[in-house]
Enzyme design. Structure first.
Site, PDB file in Angstrom:
ATOM      1  N   VAL A  12       0.837  -1.206   0.000  1.00  0.00           N
ATOM      2  CA  VAL A  12       0.000   0.000   0.000  1.00  0.00           C
ATOM      3  C   VAL A  12       0.871   1.254   0.000  1.00  0.00           C
ATOM      4  O   VAL A  12       0.557   2.233  -0.679  1.00  0.00           O
ATOM      5  CB  VAL A  12      -0.963  -0.013   1.206  1.00  0.00           C
ATOM      6  CG1 VAL A  12      -1.760   1.301   1.275  1.00  0.00           C
ATOM      7  CG2 VAL A  12      -1.928  -1.192   1.110  1.00  0.00           C
ATOM      8  N   ARG A  37      13.659  -2.910   9.323  1.00  0.00           N
ATOM      9  CA  ARG A  37      13.990  -3.663   8.124  1.00  0.00           C
ATOM     10  C   ARG A  37      14.044  -2.789   6.868  1.00  0.00           C
ATOM     11  O   ARG A  37      14.875  -2.974   5.999  1.00  0.00           O
ATOM     12  CB  ARG A  37      12.959  -4.788   7.929  1.00  0.00           C
ATOM     13  CG  ARG A  37      13.295  -5.760   6.811  1.00  0.00           C
ATOM     14  CD  ARG A  37      12.249  -6.859   6.711  1.00  0.00           C
ATOM     15  NE  ARG A  37      10.943  -6.340   6.358  1.00  0.00           N
ATOM     16  CZ  ARG A  37       9.829  -6.561   7.051  1.00  0.00           C
ATOM     17  NH1 ARG A  37       9.866  -7.293   8.128  1.00  0.00           N
ATOM     18  NH2 ARG A  37       8.681  -6.064   6.661  1.00  0.00           N
ATOM     19  N   SER A  38      13.161  -1.807   6.772  1.00  0.00           N
ATOM     20  CA  SER A  38      13.090  -1.000   5.554  1.00  0.00           C
ATOM     21  C   SER A  38      13.783   0.359   5.672  1.00  0.00           C
ATOM     22  O   SER A  38      13.981   1.044   4.665  1.00  0.00           O
ATOM     23  CB  SER A  38      11.625  -0.787   5.139  1.00  0.00           C
ATOM     24  OG  SER A  38      10.914  -0.130   6.166  1.00  0.00           O
ATOM     25  N   ARG A  98     -11.027   2.009  13.356  1.00  0.00           N
ATOM     26  CA  ARG A  98     -12.210   2.095  12.483  1.00  0.00           C
ATOM     27  C   ARG A  98     -13.531   2.194  13.233  1.00  0.00           C
ATOM     28  O   ARG A  98     -14.419   2.924  12.812  1.00  0.00           O
ATOM     29  CB  ARG A  98     -12.240   0.893  11.529  1.00  0.00           C
ATOM     30  CG  ARG A  98     -11.191   0.963  10.436  1.00  0.00           C
ATOM     31  CD  ARG A  98     -11.183  -0.307   9.624  1.00  0.00           C
ATOM     32  NE  ARG A  98     -10.136  -0.294   8.599  1.00  0.00           N
ATOM     33  CZ  ARG A  98      -9.655  -1.368   8.020  1.00  0.00           C
ATOM     34  NH1 ARG A  98     -10.137  -2.568   8.338  1.00  0.00           N
ATOM     35  NH2 ARG A  98      -8.710  -1.274   7.099  1.00  0.00           N
ATOM     36  N   CYS A 128     -11.021  -3.009   2.748  1.00  0.00           N
ATOM     37  CA  CYS A 128     -11.104  -2.937   1.280  1.00  0.00           C
ATOM     38  C   CYS A 128     -12.434  -3.434   0.728  1.00  0.00           C
ATOM     39  O   CYS A 128     -13.027  -2.797  -0.157  1.00  0.00           O
ATOM     40  CB  CYS A 128      -9.948  -3.723   0.656  1.00  0.00           C
ATOM     41  SG  CYS A 128      -9.801  -5.428   1.259  1.00  0.00           S
ATOM     42  N   GLY A 159      -4.755  -8.822  -1.039  1.00  0.00           N
ATOM     43  CA  GLY A 159      -5.341  -8.387   0.222  1.00  0.00           C
ATOM     44  C   GLY A 159      -4.500  -8.741   1.426  1.00  0.00           C
ATOM     45  O   GLY A 159      -4.657  -8.144   2.492  1.00  0.00           O
ATOM     46  N   LYS A 212     -16.239  -7.063   9.913  1.00  0.00           N
ATOM     47  CA  LYS A 212     -15.902  -5.704   9.488  1.00  0.00           C
ATOM     48  C   LYS A 212     -16.935  -5.195   8.493  1.00  0.00           C
ATOM     49  O   LYS A 212     -17.356  -4.029   8.540  1.00  0.00           O
ATOM     50  CB  LYS A 212     -14.520  -5.673   8.827  1.00  0.00           C
ATOM     51  CG  LYS A 212     -13.339  -5.829   9.768  1.00  0.00           C
ATOM     52  CD  LYS A 212     -12.042  -5.918   8.963  1.00  0.00           C
ATOM     53  CE  LYS A 212     -10.847  -6.242   9.832  1.00  0.00           C
ATOM     54  NZ  LYS A 212      -9.614  -6.423   9.020  1.00  0.00           N
ATOM     55  N   ARG A 233     -10.801 -16.272   0.082  1.00  0.00           N
ATOM     56  CA  ARG A 233      -9.551 -15.960  -0.613  1.00  0.00           C
ATOM     57  C   ARG A 233      -9.483 -16.822  -1.877  1.00  0.00           C
ATOM     58  O   ARG A 233      -9.646 -18.039  -1.816  1.00  0.00           O
ATOM     59  CB  ARG A 233      -8.346 -16.261   0.278  1.00  0.00           C
ATOM     60  CG  ARG A 233      -7.015 -15.841  -0.338  1.00  0.00           C
ATOM     61  CD  ARG A 233      -6.823 -14.331  -0.258  1.00  0.00           C
ATOM     62  NE  ARG A 233      -6.635 -13.891   1.111  1.00  0.00           N
ATOM     63  CZ  ARG A 233      -6.707 -12.609   1.499  1.00  0.00           C
ATOM     64  NH1 ARG A 233      -6.971 -11.666   0.609  1.00  0.00           N
ATOM     65  NH2 ARG A 233      -6.529 -12.273   2.765  1.00  0.00           N
ATOM     66  N   HIS A 240     -10.109  -7.501  -5.965  1.00  0.00           N
ATOM     67  CA  HIS A 240     -11.140  -8.294  -5.303  1.00  0.00           C
ATOM     68  C   HIS A 240     -12.445  -8.231  -6.097  1.00  0.00           C
ATOM     69  O   HIS A 240     -12.685  -7.283  -6.842  1.00  0.00           O
ATOM     70  CB  HIS A 240     -11.427  -7.754  -3.905  1.00  0.00           C
ATOM     71  CG  HIS A 240     -10.313  -7.943  -2.929  1.00  0.00           C
ATOM     72  ND1 HIS A 240      -9.183  -8.686  -3.187  1.00  0.00           N
ATOM     73  CD2 HIS A 240     -10.165  -7.475  -1.657  1.00  0.00           C
ATOM     74  CE1 HIS A 240      -8.397  -8.674  -2.110  1.00  0.00           C
ATOM     75  NE2 HIS A 240      -8.975  -7.939  -1.177  1.00  0.00           N
TER      76      HIS A 240
END
Length: 336
Positions: A12, A37-38, A98, A128, A159, A212, A233, A240
């Site tokens: 993302v 790590r990044s 949320r 999503c 996802g 959700k 999935r 999706h």
């Protein structure tokens, strides 16, 4: 306008960078944050190189106007105070806030104005599957109040993140080459398979992902509509899809529904089944809109409609929706 991205190296985060560039988002400065790590990774944006900084409890967000966060619920909860304490608007792509009453949950096509009231400086980006569904439900709600929603989702590997997409590709490679199949990101092999589980099961037998859709739909649309979901999935790589049944207070004709969807912001009607034309993930990946087809009457309910939708989970289902929230705040002059 100074913009921050937390989780810049993830799927993302990378999509956020791409869309900010594509939409010519009005930013003057950009700062990228990531994990141990990044940190140190460099990315080029509009011809300039930016190095990912380590996310820490300090004053790094001083001067930031908008912070897009996409590094998981735990990180969002831990660093929310650091991100917002100097006035930055935190647009969070995790599940952390949320359902908090003092945090708006926003899909701009549905409830953009909710973003204006944010006591904690946080706006939540919905799940999503919920985002894509409510974009289509909104124009239908204007025709007649929606009482019940039944939905089955067909969710791609994207996802579960970039590592999950890579794992699906690796699984097909493993199978072709006769090697043991790599299974880390999913509970079972996804290649040549579908898995009727996304997220963890709750005491009522539904998964967290399915709940959700129930809770977030009500909050976004300010509705009493109840949503029963089955989230699955599937072995597509990106984008999706959902099969949706709705029951409304009064009947809506197929023609009325098609017209409303075709005219709605964020929707594209692709509905010519006689010529085998309908939305598919292979074609909706990389696109901004939610694509809708197979609109028809529910044979079991005079007040029922059913339709199929498909949309890019990483774009409209995540990064694009967050950027559209920011664009709305800038348009109405509601940043700091």
């Amino acid at each position: 306008m100074k913009v921050a991205i937390v989780g810049a190296s993830g799927a993302v985060g990378q999509e956020l960078l791409k869309i900010l560039d594509q939409r010519n988002f009005p930013l003057d400065d950009l700062v990228l944050f990531g994990s141990q790590r990044s940190a140190g990774t460099k990315y080029t944006f509009k011809g300039k190189e930016y190095e990912v900084k380590l996310l820490q409890h300090n004053d790094d967000f001083k001067g930031v106007d908008i912070a897009f966060t996409s590094a998981g619920a735990g990180t969002s909860k831990e660093f929310a105070e650091d991100i917002t304490k100097f006035g930055a608007v935190m647009i969070d792509n995790s599940s952390a806030f949320r359902m908090d009453n003092d945090v708006p949950l926003v899909v701009p096509e549905c409830n953009a104005e909710d973003a204006l009231v944010r006591p904690r400086g946080i706006i939540a980006n919905p799940n999503c599957t919920t985002i894509m569904m409510v974009v289509v439900l909104k124009p239908l709600e204007k025709l007649s109040h929606i009482k019940r929603i039944r939905v089955s989702s067909y969710q791609s590997a994207s996802g579960a993140g970039a590592a999950a997409m890579a794992e699906l590709q690796q699984q097909y490679k493993d199978i072709v080459e006769g090697n043991p199949v790599t299974i880390k990101k999913f509970p079972h092999q996804l290649a040549y398979n579908v898995i009727p589980q996304i997220d963890v099961f709750q005491p009522n037998g539904y998964t967290k992902e399915e709940m959700k859709m129930f809770n977030e739909t009500q909050k976004i649309m300010h509705t009493d509509a109840k949503c029963s979901a089955m989230c699955v999935r599937v072995s597509s790589l990106r984008s999706h899809s959902e099969s949706v049944w709705i029951e409304t207070e009064k009947p809506i004709s197929v023609q009325e529904a098609q017209k409303a969807i075709s005219e709605a912001e964020g929707c594209t009607l692709v509905d010519d089944p006689q010529n085998l034309v309908y939305p598919m993930p292979l074609e909706t990946a990389g696109k901004d809109d939610v694509f809708v087809g197979r609109v028809r009457k529910d044979l079991t309910d005079d007040n029922g409609l059913t339709f199929w939708l498909s949309g890019d989970q990483i774009r409209k289902g995540a990064a694009l929706n967050a950027i559209q929230i920011a664009e709305y705040l800038i348009k109405v002059g509601n940043v700091k």
